[in-house]
Design an enzyme around this catalytic site. Structure first.
Site, PDB file in Angstrom:
ATOM      1  N   HIS A 613      36.670  47.895  64.760  1.00 38.63           N
ATOM      2  CA  HIS A 613      36.826  49.210  65.383  1.00 38.63           C
ATOM      3  C   HIS A 613      37.921  50.002  64.673  1.00 38.63           C
ATOM      4  O   HIS A 613      38.981  50.266  65.240  1.00 38.63           O
ATOM      5  CB  HIS A 613      37.130  49.060  66.878  1.00 38.63           C
ATOM      6  CG  HIS A 613      35.954  48.590  67.672  1.00 38.63           C
ATOM      7  ND1 HIS A 613      35.783  47.275  68.042  1.00 38.63           N
ATOM      8  CD2 HIS A 613      34.869  49.258  68.155  1.00 38.63           C
ATOM      9  CE1 HIS A 613      34.661  47.145  68.731  1.00 38.63           C
ATOM     10  NE2 HIS A 613      34.080  48.332  68.814  1.00 38.63           N
ATOM     11  N   HIS A 617      34.175  52.230  61.063  1.00 41.59           N
ATOM     12  CA  HIS A 617      33.200  52.232  62.168  1.00 41.59           C
ATOM     13  C   HIS A 617      33.013  53.648  62.716  1.00 41.59           C
ATOM     14  O   HIS A 617      31.884  54.073  62.990  1.00 41.59           O
ATOM     15  CB  HIS A 617      33.669  51.301  63.286  1.00 41.59           C
ATOM     16  CG  HIS A 617      32.915  51.486  64.569  1.00 41.59           C
ATOM     17  ND1 HIS A 617      31.571  51.207  64.698  1.00 41.59           N
ATOM     18  CD2 HIS A 617      33.324  51.952  65.795  1.00 41.59           C
ATOM     19  CE1 HIS A 617      31.173  51.477  65.936  1.00 41.59           C
ATOM     20  NE2 HIS A 617      32.211  51.936  66.620  1.00 41.59           N
ATOM     21  N   HIS A 653      35.746  58.552  68.729  1.00 42.45           N
ATOM     22  CA  HIS A 653      35.421  57.793  69.941  1.00 42.45           C
ATOM     23  C   HIS A 653      36.161  56.459  70.063  1.00 42.45           C
ATOM     24  O   HIS A 653      36.195  55.877  71.153  1.00 42.45           O
ATOM     25  CB  HIS A 653      33.913  57.561  70.019  1.00 42.45           C
ATOM     26  CG  HIS A 653      33.418  56.436  69.170  1.00 42.45           C
ATOM     27  ND1 HIS A 653      33.204  56.577  67.812  1.00 42.45           N
ATOM     28  CD2 HIS A 653      33.091  55.146  69.474  1.00 42.45           C
ATOM     29  CE1 HIS A 653      32.765  55.435  67.317  1.00 42.45           C
ATOM     30  NE2 HIS A 653      32.688  54.545  68.303  1.00 42.45           N
ATOM     31  N   ASP A 654      36.778  55.962  68.994  1.00 44.99           N
ATOM     32  CA  ASP A 654      37.535  54.703  69.067  1.00 44.99           C
ATOM     33  C   ASP A 654      38.956  54.871  68.547  1.00 44.99           C
ATOM     34  O   ASP A 654      39.572  53.895  68.087  1.00 44.99           O
ATOM     35  CB  ASP A 654      36.821  53.596  68.289  1.00 44.99           C
ATOM     36  CG  ASP A 654      35.762  52.890  69.119  1.00 44.99           C
ATOM     37  OD1 ASP A 654      35.955  52.799  70.346  1.00 44.99           O
ATOM     38  OD2 ASP A 654      34.744  52.451  68.548  1.00 44.99           O
ATOM     39  N   ASP A 764      26.727  54.647  68.184  1.00 41.05           N
ATOM     40  CA  ASP A 764      27.824  53.678  68.224  1.00 41.05           C
ATOM     41  C   ASP A 764      27.329  52.273  67.873  1.00 41.05           C
ATOM     42  O   ASP A 764      28.049  51.487  67.236  1.00 41.05           O
ATOM     43  CB  ASP A 764      28.444  53.700  69.617  1.00 41.05           C
ATOM     44  CG  ASP A 764      29.716  52.876  69.703  1.00 41.05           C
ATOM     45  OD1 ASP A 764      30.348  52.649  68.647  1.00 41.05           O
ATOM     46  OD2 ASP A 764      30.092  52.472  70.812  1.00 41.05           O
ATOM     47  N   GLN A 817      23.328  37.359  69.156  1.00 43.69           N
ATOM     48  CA  GLN A 817      22.866  38.622  68.591  1.00 43.69           C
ATOM     49  C   GLN A 817      21.472  38.968  69.101  1.00 43.69           C
ATOM     50  O   GLN A 817      21.187  40.119  69.421  1.00 43.69           O
ATOM     51  CB  GLN A 817      22.862  38.549  67.059  1.00 43.69           C
ATOM     52  CG  GLN A 817      24.241  38.641  66.415  1.00 43.69           C
ATOM     53  CD  GLN A 817      24.835  40.023  66.545  1.00 43.69           C
ATOM     54  OE1 GLN A 817      25.463  40.341  67.558  1.00 43.69           O
ATOM     55  NE2 GLN A 817      24.634  40.855  65.539  1.00 43.69           N
TER      56      GLN A 817
END
Length: 875
Positions: A613, A617, A653-654, A764, A817
């Site tokens: 993050h 990203h 956003h992060d 995202d 995953q």
């Protein structure tokens, strides 16, 4: 029978889509070549452009800004600070107030609550001028029995319409004179001092036939309780009829000696109220005629009958005076409350107003307010002193240096320690304070005679925050010093409640102002360090001014885009190209220098020690958003403001991600967890986004109107909060249901907001849609960050991490995953493809990666089974 081949028309119809696709590819190639060769493009436009082309170019770039009531420009200062812009949430839940007056009582024609004085100042205190009353009718002195009844009726009428005690009692005495024919009459009223000790004060003295009201009411004589004839009658409540005053040991001849008058016979009677309490004493002196100059039983009866009227008069007048006093007190307290809550910025200013109000209303010589030192309870942090002579002055400073040494702190210290009021009628005679002997014999204006000192407490009543000290109560007419009474104590006790509120509110306001000033300095320092370096900004600006490769050259319109081969500076150039190709720079008048600095500042505020993050990203999320808008054909479904907000949100956003999720923040009791009840990190990311947007040199939204600015911030906040998977899981059912029922409508504002939230989540999570080599590499970064959090949970929180965060469960990554794709991703990309078929590459990439992870999971499971069976054979 052979099947006939396609006709010429059919062949032509099949060739047309292929020709159109080839033509579109040729146009894209030409446009990309022109973007990469800007010098030629500029030269060609200058040489070949027609007037129509130039006009069309201008028309395409005109950005219409709606006119709003607040104004078009200049909002960046007023709206720039998120602390100033966010409205305070009203969390108060007031209970139902106690009804103290009925609704019908409001309909009564009472005087206005708020009035204006002669100077036009709004006040609760009404004009003190009394309404004009009808004059008293003069008494008649007829002696027949029938006329006595008419005189009584006349007296009752006067009593019912007048409240002047002195005038009414004077008239009563004149009526009495017509019956008992005494030479002199006097009226004494019962009073109390500050110690609740009773004494008598003459209201009328030596009323005689022909005397005027002014003559008999000027002389004021004080008599001690239970001393002399009058004092004895007042104390016992019984009448006395004395034939010879000088033969009675209770008689005090001092008055005769002073006036030269010879007292012989005395008729002295108490005046009582309805509770049989003595409120006054009436005295008739020296019977004029009949019975040897002594008062008869009939005189006593007549005197008592008329004194009953005096009792009614005194009772009514006392009730009226008490109501007036209480009304005035309440009005003064209301004015004080208004004054206190009107001024909360300066403690010195509000204390000056409080002191001036106290001096003016209570007629005192000096008022001193001591403020207790919070750090040292045994001392005062500040002292505010005012004297009556200063009321007319406009000085802003209360305590003067040459007066500070003359203020006596001992009384205030005593009151602060005892938390009880202190009332001293004469400080020179008080044995509790030996230091007051220094005032004995001092007759100048600095001398302390009477003193009233009251503690000022906080709202909880258990802590003294100050002391109010009043010195020398003054006679209104003579200016002489007199003691403070019980009424003064009660009024000051109520007064200091408001003082305490005012002091507390002002101190809290000053503390908040200091905290806000510190916060502003901290934000200024933070903004400076959060902003990109000027050298880096100039480097990016110069590169962007020279040439920014086209989107096709940079491949940022491809859903399979990878940033691994790009440098940080190249990612910044790609971001500039996104803003340019989405027409955001032109439509919102962004300066290239500001845009470059903002992009670099956003990059700087991502932590480099976080494995996944981080800036890369955020950049990849923004690239997927750009590809969805361009290649996915979503751009034409959104407004310019929505596109601007989505791109800013994707990049931000992060911001300041710490490499841990919301669950860890809560369990570790991080301070961030105290700020928000949900979506903790997402709220923090938005706050960081606001901080950068409002930092000097980073205000890329300065070209927006106020309404556009508010709308953009709202969309940015909603988009960033939408990246919380907990909110996504909560809201996705509604979106999927609308798609399933074919009821999705982008014209509906709520559905539009829901779609933007789903689009943010899709971008995202877009790493799950990348080509397999890229997906594997990103999965390793995600696992590294998750395992780091798991290690911290073991070490710092002493808990066992989940499989997702557990380094020891690394072999379960493929199966986890697959579970993540099935539970979170697949249905989202399927729904997004229903909205826009051109977003199919996202769904296709997700499906292919699921197959890869499924194969790895099965392989891992086989290896595990084989390993267990081999181990069993060896055993």
């Amino acid at each position: 029978m052979e099947r006939a081949g396609p006709s010429f028309g059919q062949q032509r119809q099949q060739q047309q889509p292929q020709q159109q696709k080839q033509q579109q590819r040729d146009q894209d190639s030409v446009e990309a070549w022109l973007d990469d060769h800007w010098d030629f493009t500029f030269s060609y436009f200058v040489r070949k452009a027609t007037r129509e082309m130039v006009n069309a170019w201008f028309a395409e770039r005109v950005h219409t800004i709606p006119v709003c009531k607040e104004g078009i420009r200049g909002h960046t200062e007023s709206c720039s600070c998120p602390l100033q812009q966010s409205p305070r949430a009203d969390n108060s839940a007031p209970g139902t107030p106690t009804r103290k007056i009925s609704a019908s009582e409001f309909d009564r024609p009472l005087r206005p609550i708020v009035v204006k004085d002669s100077e036009g100042t709004v006040s609760f205190l009404s004009d003190s001028e009394k309404k004009e009353q009808m004059p008293l009718t003069p008494p008649r002195f007829d002696h027949d029995e029938g006329d006595q009844c008419s005189r009584l009726l006349e007296l009752v009428k006067d009593i019912s319409s007048h409240l002047d005690v002195t005038a009414l009692c004077h008239k009563i005495f004149l009526h009495i004179h017509g019956l008992i024919s005494a030479d002199r009459y006097s009226l004494f009223l019962v009073c109390e001092d500050s110690s609740n000790d009773k004494f008598l004060i003459s209201r009328l003295f030596d009323v005689a036939e022909g005397s005027t009201l002014e003559e008999v009411s000027n002389n004021c004589i004080r008599l001690e309780w239970n001393k002399g004839i009058v004092g004895h009658v007042a104390a016992l409540g019984e009448p006395l009829n004395i034939k010879d005053a000088y033969e009675d040991p209770r008689f005090n001849a001092e008055v005769d000696q002073i006036t030269g008058y010879k007292t012989q016979s005395i008729l002295c009677m108490p005046i009582k109220n309805h509770r049989e309490e003595v409120v006054g004493v009436a005295q008739a002196i020296n019977k004029k005629s009949g019975n040897g100059g002594t008062f008869t039983e009939k005189d006593e009866k007549d005197f008592a009958a008329y004194l009953a009227f005096c009792g009614i008069v005194l009772h009514n007048a006392q009730l009226y005076e008490t109501s007036l006093l209480e009304n005035k007190r309440n009005q003064v307290l209301l004015d004080l409350a208004s004054l206190i809550f009107e001024e909360q910025q300066s403690l010195e200013v509000i204390l000056k107003k409080i002191a001036a109000t106290i001096i003016s209303f209570m007629q005192v010589q000096k008022c001193t307010i001591f403020i207790v030192d919070e750090d040292c309870s045994d001392s005062f942090s500040s002292v505010f002193h005012m004297e009556c002579e200063e009321l007319e002055k406009s000085s802003d400073t209360l305590t003067r240096e040459h007066d500070a040494n003359k203020i006596n702190y001992m009384y205030a210290q005593y009151v602060k320690n005892t938390m009880e009021p202190l009332n001293i009628p004469d400080v020179s005679k008080d044995k509790r304070f030996p230091w007051t002997t220094e005032n004995t014999g001092n007759v100048n204006q600095q001398c302390i005679r009477s003193l009233l000192c009251t503690p000022i407490k906080n709202g909880k009543k258990n802590k003294v925050i100050g002391v109010c000290q009043l010195v020398n109560k003054m006679e209104e007419n003579t200016g002489k010093v007199k003691p403070f009474n019980r009424n003064d104590e009660q009024f000051l006790e109520a007064f200091v409640i408001f003082c305490g509120l005012g002091i507390q509110n002002t101190q809290m306001y000053e503390a908040v102002e200091r905290a806000m000033a510190k916060q502003m300095v901290t934000l200024e320092v933070l903004s400076y360090h959060a902003s990109a370096a000027e050298e880096e900004t100039r480097e990016l600006q110069s590169l962007a001014a020279a040439v920014v490769p086209s989107a096709q050259t940079l491949k940022i319109t491809d859903f399979s885009f990878s940033d691994f081969e790009l440098s940080d500076l190249e990612t910044a150039l790609c971001t500039i190209r996104m803003f340019t190709d989405l027409n955001l720079v032109q439509n919102f008048q962004m300066k290239h220098e500001v845009l470059c600095r903002w992009i670099l500042s956003v990059k700087k505020n991502y932590r480099k020690n976080v494995a996944y993050h981080n800036w890369r990203h955020a950049f990849n999320t923004a690239q997927c958003m750009f590809a969805a808008l361009k290649a996915g054909k979503i751009q034409n479904k959104l407004t310019d403001l929505e596109i601007l907000a989505l791109l800013i949100a994707a990049l931000s956003h992060d911001l300041d991600h710490r490499g841990v999720n919301n669950s860890y923040i809560q369990r570790s009791e991080h301070p961030l967890a105290q700020l928000y009840c949900h979506s903790i990190m997402e709220h923090h990311h938005f706050d960081q986004c606001l901080m950068i947007l409002n930092s000097p040199g980073n205000q890329i939204l300065s070209g927006l109107s106020i309404e556009e600015y508010k709308t953009t911030l709202k969309i940015i906040k909603q988009a960033i909060l939408a990246t919380d998977l907990a909110l996504y899981i909560k809201r996705r059912g509604e979106f999927f249901e609308l798609i399933r029922k074919n009821q999705f409508n982008l014209e509906d504002p709520h559905q539009k907001e829901l779609f933007l939230a789903m689009l943010m989540t899709a971008c995202d999570l877009s790493a799950i849609t990348k080509p397999w080599p890229i997906q594997q590499r990103i999965a390793e970064l995600v696992a590294t960050e998750f395992f780091d959090q798991g290690d911290r949970e073991r070490k710092e929180l002493n808990i066992e991490p989940t499989d997702l965060m557990n380094r020891e469960k690394k072999n379960k990554i493929p199966s986890m995953q697959v579970g993540f794709i099935d539970a979170i991703c697949l249905q989202l990309y399927e729904a997004l493809t229903h909205v826009s078929e051109d977003c199919f590459p996202l769904l296709d990439g997700c499906r292919k990666n699921r197959q890869k992870w499924q194969a790895l999971a099965e392989q891992q499971e086989k290896m595990l089974i084989n390993g267990e069976s081999g181990q069993a054979k060896r055993n």
